[in-house]
Design an enzyme around this catalytic site. Sequence first.
Site, PDB file in Angstrom:
ATOM      1  N   GLY A  94       0.821  -1.209   0.000  1.00  0.00           N
ATOM      2  CA  GLY A  94       0.000   0.000   0.000  1.00  0.00           C
ATOM      3  C   GLY A  94       0.850   1.252   0.000  1.00  0.00           C
ATOM      4  O   GLY A  94       2.081   1.195   0.088  1.00  0.00           O
ATOM      5  N   ALA A 153       0.685  -7.402   8.651  1.00  0.00           N
ATOM      6  CA  ALA A 153      -0.725  -7.664   8.978  1.00  0.00           C
ATOM      7  C   ALA A 153      -1.371  -8.279   7.740  1.00  0.00           C
ATOM      8  O   ALA A 153      -1.732  -7.575   6.795  1.00  0.00           O
ATOM      9  CB  ALA A 153      -1.420  -6.370   9.393  1.00  0.00           C
ATOM     10  N   ASP A 203      -5.693   8.961  17.500  1.00  0.00           N
ATOM     11  CA  ASP A 203      -6.111   8.928  16.099  1.00  0.00           C
ATOM     12  C   ASP A 203      -6.755   7.583  15.764  1.00  0.00           C
ATOM     13  O   ASP A 203      -6.488   6.993  14.728  1.00  0.00           O
ATOM     14  CB  ASP A 203      -4.878   9.190  15.212  1.00  0.00           C
ATOM     15  CG  ASP A 203      -5.270   9.725  13.841  1.00  0.00           C
ATOM     16  OD1 ASP A 203      -6.437  10.136  13.671  1.00  0.00           O
ATOM     17  OD2 ASP A 203      -4.420   9.729  12.932  1.00  0.00           O
TER      18      ASP A 203
HETATM   19  N1  LIG Z   1       2.237  -3.725   8.515  1.00  0.00           N
HETATM   20  C1  LIG Z   1       1.466  -3.770   7.437  1.00  0.00           C
HETATM   21  N2  LIG Z   1       0.987  -4.945   6.998  1.00  0.00           N
HETATM   22  C2  LIG Z   1       0.174  -4.990   5.898  1.00  0.00           C
HETATM   23  N3  LIG Z   1      -0.168  -3.903   5.174  1.00  0.00           N
HETATM   24  C3  LIG Z   1       0.295  -2.710   5.563  1.00  0.00           C
HETATM   25  C4  LIG Z   1       1.140  -2.582   6.703  1.00  0.00           C
HETATM   26  N4  LIG Z   1       1.441  -1.275   6.861  1.00  0.00           N
HETATM   27  C5  LIG Z   1       0.825  -0.623   5.876  1.00  0.00           C
HETATM   28  N5  LIG Z   1       0.138  -1.469   5.088  1.00  0.00           N
HETATM   29  C6  LIG Z   1      -0.652  -1.104   3.889  1.00  0.00           C
HETATM   30  O1  LIG Z   1      -0.012  -0.019   3.275  1.00  0.00           O
HETATM   31  C7  LIG Z   1      -0.868   1.123   3.239  1.00  0.00           C
HETATM   32  C8  LIG Z   1      -0.055   2.365   3.462  1.00  0.00           C
HETATM   33  O2  LIG Z   1       0.403   2.377   4.774  1.00  0.00           O
HETATM   34  P1  LIG Z   1       0.981   3.678   5.456  1.00  0.00           P
HETATM   35  O3  LIG Z   1       1.225   3.353   6.886  1.00  0.00           O
HETATM   36  O4  LIG Z   1       2.130   4.184   4.666  1.00  0.00           O
HETATM   37  O5  LIG Z   1      -0.114   4.759   5.221  1.00  0.00           O
HETATM   38  P2  LIG Z   1      -1.510   5.011   5.877  1.00  0.00           P
HETATM   39  O6  LIG Z   1      -1.377   4.967   7.346  1.00  0.00           O
HETATM   40  O7  LIG Z   1      -2.554   4.109   5.279  1.00  0.00           O
HETATM   41  O8  LIG Z   1      -1.819   6.468   5.366  1.00  0.00           O
HETATM   42  P3  LIG Z   1      -1.186   7.811   5.850  1.00  0.00           P
HETATM   43  O9  LIG Z   1       0.258   7.763   5.567  1.00  0.00           O
HETATM   44  O10 LIG Z   1      -1.899   8.821   5.025  1.00  0.00           O
HETATM   45  O11 LIG Z   1      -1.505   7.875   7.319  1.00  0.00           O
HETATM   46  C9  LIG Z   1      -1.899   0.865   4.317  1.00  0.00           C
HETATM   47  O12 LIG Z   1      -3.088   1.544   4.040  1.00  0.00           O
HETATM   48  C10 LIG Z   1      -2.044  -0.657   4.270  1.00  0.00           C
HETATM   49  O13 LIG Z   1      -2.926  -1.025   3.240  1.00  0.00           O
END
Ligand SMILES: Nc1ncnc2c1ncn2[C@@H]1O[C@H](COP(=O)(O)OP(=O)(O)OP(=O)(O)O)[C@@H](O)[C@H]1O
Length: 390
Positions: free
Chosen positions: A124, A197, A240
Amino acid sequence: MATKTLEARFEHLSVKDEKEIGNDRTYGKQKGSLSTAVSLSGLGAAQLNNSNRSHLLKLALQNTNDNKVNSMNVPASPVRSSQGARVSRNTDENGEQRTSTSLSEPSVPRELHLGMFEIGKPLGKGKFGRVYLAKERSSGFVCALKVLHKSELQQGGVQKQVRREIEIQSNLRHPNVLRLYGHFHDSKRIFLILEFAGRGELYKHLRKEHRFPEWKAAQYIAQMAAALKYLHKKHVMHRDIKPENILVGIHGEIKISDFGWSVHAPNNRRQTMCGTLDYLPPEMLKPGSQDNYYSEKVDLWSLGVLTYEFLVGEAPFEDTPVMTQRRITRADMSVPSFVSPEARDLIKKLLVLDPEKRIPLDDIQRHPWIVKHCVKEAKRSSGSSKDGKA
Ligand SMILES: Nc1ncnc2c1ncn2[C@@H]1O[C@H](COP(=O)(O)OP(=O)(O)OP(=O)(O)O)[C@@H](O)[C@H]1O
């Protein structure tokens, strides 16, 4: 190898800097046999087709290893960080100060670097980072690697939040809190090694199902209450809580993520869908409210909003931005009749204007709605394990 052993392995890795690992450098061409070049900028290799990708990535990562400087030879002066972790400051040949954090005191320090990981599919993209499935090569440990570009963090003015996210999250260990195993950085990027996850974002599950059945919502809320109890005991308030910041593990268990982002601009999807205010508690809407004007009770309000959204499919104060604010400050909402009386009771005990009068986390875990669904589930799973079922 058992997961525990693998996690322990990460705990004993010290975090060191890299010299120019994965800088916007093009690999492949110098290996004459390959005609295609792979840029590791933003781990752009993820855009390659599958047949090329794994070979080229291997080569690229191998190259980064070849270019690695043994920073352990650089004299360091240890100092203590606010979290008690040992921090070493080294100066590289460009005069840039590099910092490495040792999460524990390993007897044989090992460094973390990009070359240790095999990079898989993109998971993502967030506002500042891209996240990839990754595997630590020597152990086979599967994790999620989050890549943040320093220039983007700087532009967004969120370096402090990222530092806070790292400091807070790396000290948390709870089955319903996403683990941060370690981090490392190069001159352009920061890499966070996160627990993977497997079932992705809770937000997507909710949108797909529209609303959760009561048993599922109750089990999620029970897990949230357990995680928040743990966090609050550690004096961490999340601030949050919303479906976008919750991931789902491979066994369907929830994992709270996104620490230290409370002042981070909210996710675009929510902005376009239903505004940005839905989860804000009334005390945070007060004019001039500062960090120190509210307590961890803000998470209880958000938990109430979450319970409502799980059961109804939309947040309780969803409206125009002005009306949402007005309705939050009056706790003006109504619970649809298809919601059970027990669930309604819990929502009403969480969405209370006075933070001190919100139902405490211990009482949530004992609430009839939670007990009804969670005890039933516990009995069901213990029954099925007695029967020898999975
Ligand atoms: N540990 C993880 N395991 C599985 N998928 C993940 C994990 N971390 C992030 N993702 C996927 O990647 C996406 C982007 O994650 P990221 O933490 O960069 O951004 P976000 O929290 O969704 O958005 P923002 O940066 O705007 O807060 C998530 O929405 C999720 O779908």
